[in-house]
Motif scaffolding. Structure first.
Motif, PDB file in Angstrom:
ATOM      1  N   SER A  45     137.265 -61.487  21.855  1.00 28.65           N
ATOM      2  CA  SER A  45     136.337 -60.640  21.093  1.00 28.65           C
ATOM      3  C   SER A  45     136.600 -59.181  21.472  1.00 28.65           C
ATOM      4  O   SER A  45     136.240 -58.747  22.570  1.00 28.65           O
ATOM      5  N   PRO A  46     137.217 -58.404  20.571  1.00 27.46           N
ATOM      6  CA  PRO A  46     137.610 -57.042  20.933  1.00 27.46           C
ATOM      7  C   PRO A  46     136.417 -56.115  21.112  1.00 27.46           C
ATOM      8  O   PRO A  46     135.383 -56.280  20.455  1.00 27.46           O
ATOM      9  N   ALA A  47     136.572 -55.162  22.006  1.00 28.05           N
ATOM     10  CA  ALA A  47     135.527 -54.158  22.221  1.00 28.05           C
ATOM     11  C   ALA A  47     136.181 -52.782  22.155  1.00 28.05           C
ATOM     12  O   ALA A  47     137.343 -52.608  22.522  1.00 28.05           O
ATOM     13  N   TYR A  48     135.416 -51.815  21.642  1.00 27.53           N
ATOM     14  CA  TYR A  48     135.892 -50.430  21.541  1.00 27.53           C
ATOM     15  C   TYR A  48     134.853 -49.540  22.180  1.00 27.53           C
ATOM     16  O   TYR A  48     133.646 -49.807  22.082  1.00 27.53           O
ATOM     17  N   VAL A  49     135.330 -48.499  22.836  1.00 30.37           N
ATOM     18  CA  VAL A  49     134.398 -47.551  23.450  1.00 30.37           C
ATOM     19  C   VAL A  49     134.615 -46.175  22.838  1.00 30.37           C
ATOM     20  O   VAL A  49     135.706 -45.859  22.361  1.00 30.37           O
ATOM     21  N   TYR A  84     127.346 -67.276   2.182  1.00 33.66           N
ATOM     22  CA  TYR A  84     128.486 -66.507   2.702  1.00 33.66           C
ATOM     23  C   TYR A  84     129.339 -67.394   3.614  1.00 33.66           C
ATOM     24  O   TYR A  84     128.795 -68.228   4.339  1.00 33.66           O
ATOM     25  N   GLU A  85     130.637 -67.167   3.602  1.00 30.63           N
ATOM     26  CA  GLU A  85     131.550 -67.860   4.519  1.00 30.63           C
ATOM     27  C   GLU A  85     131.598 -67.073   5.830  1.00 30.63           C
ATOM     28  O   GLU A  85     132.534 -66.306   6.070  1.00 30.63           O
ATOM     29  N   THR A  86     130.580 -67.229   6.664  1.00 34.15           N
ATOM     30  CA  THR A  86     130.509 -66.365   7.861  1.00 34.15           C
ATOM     31  C   THR A  86     131.684 -66.589   8.814  1.00 34.15           C
ATOM     32  O   THR A  86     132.058 -65.677   9.548  1.00 34.15           O
ATOM     33  N   ALA A  87     132.253 -67.802   8.797  1.00 32.88           N
ATOM     34  CA  ALA A  87     133.393 -68.060   9.692  1.00 32.88           C
ATOM     35  C   ALA A  87     134.586 -67.179   9.345  1.00 32.88           C
ATOM     36  O   ALA A  87     135.474 -66.978  10.163  1.00 32.88           O
ATOM     37  N   ASP A  88     134.576 -66.631   8.130  1.00 30.09           N
ATOM     38  CA  ASP A  88     135.691 -65.794   7.692  1.00 30.09           C
ATOM     39  C   ASP A  88     135.317 -64.299   7.720  1.00 30.09           C
ATOM     40  O   ASP A  88     135.962 -63.477   7.090  1.00 30.09           O
ATOM     41  N   MET A  89     134.238 -63.983   8.437  1.00 32.39           N
ATOM     42  CA  MET A  89     133.774 -62.586   8.468  1.00 32.39           C
ATOM     43  C   MET A  89     133.820 -62.032   9.893  1.00 32.39           C
ATOM     44  O   MET A  89     133.770 -62.794  10.862  1.00 32.39           O
ATOM     45  N   TYR A  90     133.861 -60.717   9.992  1.00 30.06           N
ATOM     46  CA  TYR A  90     133.667 -60.056  11.291  1.00 30.06           C
ATOM     47  C   TYR A  90     132.180 -60.062  11.599  1.00 30.06           C
ATOM     48  O   TYR A  90     131.352 -59.855  10.706  1.00 30.06           O
ATOM     49  N   TYR A  91     131.855 -60.259  12.879  1.00 32.40           N
ATOM     50  CA  TYR A  91     130.461 -60.261  13.307  1.00 32.40           C
ATOM     51  C   TYR A  91     130.302 -59.240  14.441  1.00 32.40           C
ATOM     52  O   TYR A  91     131.077 -59.255  15.405  1.00 32.40           O
ATOM     53  N   LEU A  92     129.322 -58.370  14.291  1.00 34.63           N
ATOM     54  CA  LEU A  92     129.084 -57.360  15.333  1.00 34.63           C
ATOM     55  C   LEU A  92     128.203 -57.968  16.424  1.00 34.63           C
ATOM     56  O   LEU A  92     127.018 -58.220  16.209  1.00 34.63           O
ATOM     57  N   LEU A  93     128.800 -58.244  17.575  1.00 34.35           N
ATOM     58  CA  LEU A  93     128.054 -58.841  18.688  1.00 34.35           C
ATOM     59  C   LEU A  93     127.089 -57.825  19.293  1.00 34.35           C
ATOM     60  O   LEU A  93     125.949 -58.146  19.601  1.00 34.35           O
ATOM     61  N   LEU A 108     137.572 -42.467  20.264  1.00 38.56           N
ATOM     62  CA  LEU A 108     137.394 -43.921  20.265  1.00 38.56           C
ATOM     63  C   LEU A 108     138.672 -44.566  20.782  1.00 38.56           C
ATOM     64  O   LEU A 108     139.768 -44.158  20.405  1.00 38.56           O
ATOM     65  N   ARG A 109     138.513 -45.546  21.654  1.00 41.70           N
ATOM     66  CA  ARG A 109     139.688 -46.288  22.139  1.00 41.70           C
ATOM     67  C   ARG A 109     139.281 -47.731  22.424  1.00 41.70           C
ATOM     68  O   ARG A 109     138.074 -48.016  22.614  1.00 41.70           O
ATOM     69  N   PRO A 110     140.263 -48.660  22.506  1.00 39.57           N
ATOM     70  CA  PRO A 110     139.915 -50.033  22.876  1.00 39.57           C
ATOM     71  C   PRO A 110     139.380 -50.061  24.310  1.00 39.57           C
ATOM     72  O   PRO A 110     139.815 -49.265  25.145  1.00 39.57           O
ATOM     73  N   ALA A 111     138.445 -50.962  24.585  1.00 39.29           N
ATOM     74  CA  ALA A 111     137.925 -51.107  25.947  1.00 39.29           C
ATOM     75  C   ALA A 111     138.996 -51.725  26.835  1.00 39.29           C
ATOM     76  O   ALA A 111     139.848 -52.491  26.358  1.00 39.29           O
ATOM     77  N   GLY A 157     129.343 -45.002  24.576  1.00 37.80           N
ATOM     78  CA  GLY A 157     128.869 -46.053  23.678  1.00 37.80           C
ATOM     79  C   GLY A 157     129.977 -47.055  23.424  1.00 37.80           C
ATOM     80  O   GLY A 157     131.149 -46.790  23.720  1.00 37.80           O
ATOM     81  N   PHE A 158     129.591 -48.199  22.884  1.00 34.93           N
ATOM     82  CA  PHE A 158     130.614 -49.232  22.639  1.00 34.93           C
ATOM     83  C   PHE A 158     130.162 -50.189  21.543  1.00 34.93           C
ATOM     84  O   PHE A 158     128.975 -50.279  21.214  1.00 34.93           O
ATOM     85  N   ALA A 159     131.153 -50.892  21.004  1.00 38.28           N
ATOM     86  CA  ALA A 159     130.875 -51.983  20.063  1.00 38.28           C
ATOM     87  C   ALA A 159     131.748 -53.160  20.453  1.00 38.28           C
ATOM     88  O   ALA A 159     132.895 -52.970  20.884  1.00 38.28           O
ATOM     89  N   GLN A 160     131.201 -54.372  20.327  1.00 39.00           N
ATOM     90  CA  GLN A 160     132.016 -55.575  20.543  1.00 39.00           C
ATOM     91  C   GLN A 160     131.898 -56.462  19.315  1.00 39.00           C
ATOM     92  O   GLN A 160     130.796 -56.671  18.794  1.00 39.00           O
ATOM     93  N   TRP A 161     133.031 -56.951  18.867  1.00 40.14           N
ATOM     94  CA  TRP A 161     133.107 -57.706  17.618  1.00 40.14           C
ATOM     95  C   TRP A 161     133.597 -59.124  17.865  1.00 40.14           C
ATOM     96  O   TRP A 161     134.415 -59.358  18.754  1.00 40.14           O
ATOM     97  N   GLN A 162     133.147 -60.017  17.015  1.00 34.63           N
ATOM     98  CA  GLN A 162     133.717 -61.363  16.986  1.00 34.63           C
ATOM     99  C   GLN A 162     134.576 -61.441  15.736  1.00 34.63           C
ATOM    100  O   GLN A 162     134.092 -61.132  14.638  1.00 34.63           O
ATOM    101  N   GLU A 163     135.828 -61.801  15.935  1.00 37.35           N
ATOM    102  CA  GLU A 163     136.751 -61.795  14.795  1.00 37.35           C
ATOM    103  C   GLU A 163     136.570 -63.039  13.929  1.00 37.35           C
ATOM    104  O   GLU A 163     136.072 -64.063  14.402  1.00 37.35           O
ATOM    105  N   PRO A 164     136.982 -62.964  12.669  1.00 41.25           N
ATOM    106  CA  PRO A 164     136.895 -64.142  11.798  1.00 41.25           C
ATOM    107  C   PRO A 164     137.623 -65.323  12.431  1.00 41.25           C
ATOM    108  O   PRO A 164     138.678 -65.148  13.039  1.00 41.25           O
ATOM    109  N   GLY A 165     137.021 -66.486  12.315  1.00 39.85           N
ATOM    110  CA  GLY A 165     137.677 -67.707  12.818  1.00 39.85           C
ATOM    111  C   GLY A 165     137.463 -67.957  14.299  1.00 39.85           C
ATOM    112  O   GLY A 165     137.840 -68.998  14.818  1.00 39.85           O
ATOM    113  N   VAL A 166     136.821 -67.008  15.018  1.00 40.89           N
ATOM    114  CA  VAL A 166     136.590 -67.196  16.459  1.00 40.89           C
ATOM    115  C   VAL A 166     135.151 -67.649  16.667  1.00 40.89           C
ATOM    116  O   VAL A 166     134.216 -67.050  16.145  1.00 40.89           O
TER     117      VAL A 166
END
Ligand SMILES: CC(C)(COP(=O)(O)OP(=O)(O)OC[C@H]1O[C@@H](n2cnc3c(N)ncnc32)[C@H](O)[C@@H]1OP(=O)(O)O)[C@@H](O)C(=O)NCCC(=O)NCCS
Length: 223
Positions: free
Chosen positions: A68-72, A142-151, A5-8, A92-101
């Motif tokens: 929004s960070p992505a990892y492959v 839930y305080e979704t603005a303060d959570m990680y979201y899997l895009l 696994l590494r950052p995209a 394969g990959f995952a992209q996340w939305q960080e809290p507060g973004v």
């Protein structure tokens, strides 16, 4: 270990566009219907780098550029001989939305210049409106603005069931947990067993394009 696994990096995104197109054939057929492709230069869209691949890649890249960070996960088991010569293949990959973004691609699937004529514009507009509103309903309290979201989480169909999805999800959950944050996402029926096996719980369910979708949360206190 052949899977790593590494950052995209910026150069990965066209590959991520190809993987996501292959991993979501149902949505692909609906978003880019045959009748809109007729009369275009490639009516059968047999080219791998067609409108859909480029559109998917551009959306993910613009989100990545806006934080929004992505990892492959790469497979480095191919080739033979000198290990330093081995080629890596992104599987394969995952992209996340960080809290507060906030998602920069709000209405109508992104900036107008990113919308190809072969994309069903009404359908993507509907999706971009319905998804957040269904998630909001399911995540009430839930305080979704303060959570990680899997895009997005997608594994190339020819590399599924090898533990790639598990690696990507575990990495995201571990990172969120280390920061004291919760995680939420909307799962397809295919993704749901993976999330359940990582201790996520369902907070809502809705129909999208004729398929059930499940809003799920990882909350250390609930697992
Ligand atoms: C869902 C997806 C990401 C899973 O990735 P994967 O690399 O195939 O999953 P893994 O090999 O890491 O499997 C991890 C666990 O999930 C479960 N799982 C994965 N796919 C499953 C399936 N089709 N049916 C049942 N369980 C499944 C299993 O519990 C598996 O554990 P196991 O090793 O004991 O079998 C992948 O199938 C995919 O990209 N699907 C299409 C796109 C999609 O739906 N993405 C999810 C969006 S929310």
């Amino acid at each position: 270990m052949p899977l790593q696994l590494r950052p995209a990096t910026e150069g990965d995104f066209l590959t991520l566009g190809r993987i996501s197109k292959r991993a979501f054939p149902h949505a692909s057929g609906l978003l880019f219907p045959t009748h809109l492709r007729q009369g275009t230069s490639s009516p059968t869209n047999i080219s791998d780098d067609d409108d859909e691949v480029r559109w998917r890649a551009a959306r993910m890249l613009s989100r990545w550029k806006l934080g929004s960070p992505a990892y492959v996960v790469v497979d480095v088991s191919g080739g033979s001989g000198d290990p330093s010569n081995k080629e890596e293949v992104v599987v394969g990959f995952a992209q996340w939305q960080e809290p507060g973004v906030k998602d920069p691609l709000k209405a109508r699937g992104g900036a107008p210049h990113l919308l190809p004529a072969t994309l069903d514009q009404d359908l993507i507009a509907d999706l971009m409106e319905r998804l957040p509103s269904e998630e909001k309903k399911a995540m009430e309290g839930y305080e979704t603005a303060d959570m990680y979201y899997l895009l997005m989480l997608a594994v190339d169909p020819s590399h599924q069931r090898r533990g790639v999805g598990k690696m990507l999800l575990r990495h995201g959950i571990d990172q969120a947990t280390a920061e004291g944050k919760k995680v939420y996402l909307t799962a397809t029926p295919e993704g749901k067993p993976l999330y359940l096996s990582h201790g996520m719980k369902q907070t809502g369910e809705f129909d999208l394009f004729g398929i059930s979708n499940y809003v799920m949360v990882y909350d250390k206190e609930c697992s």
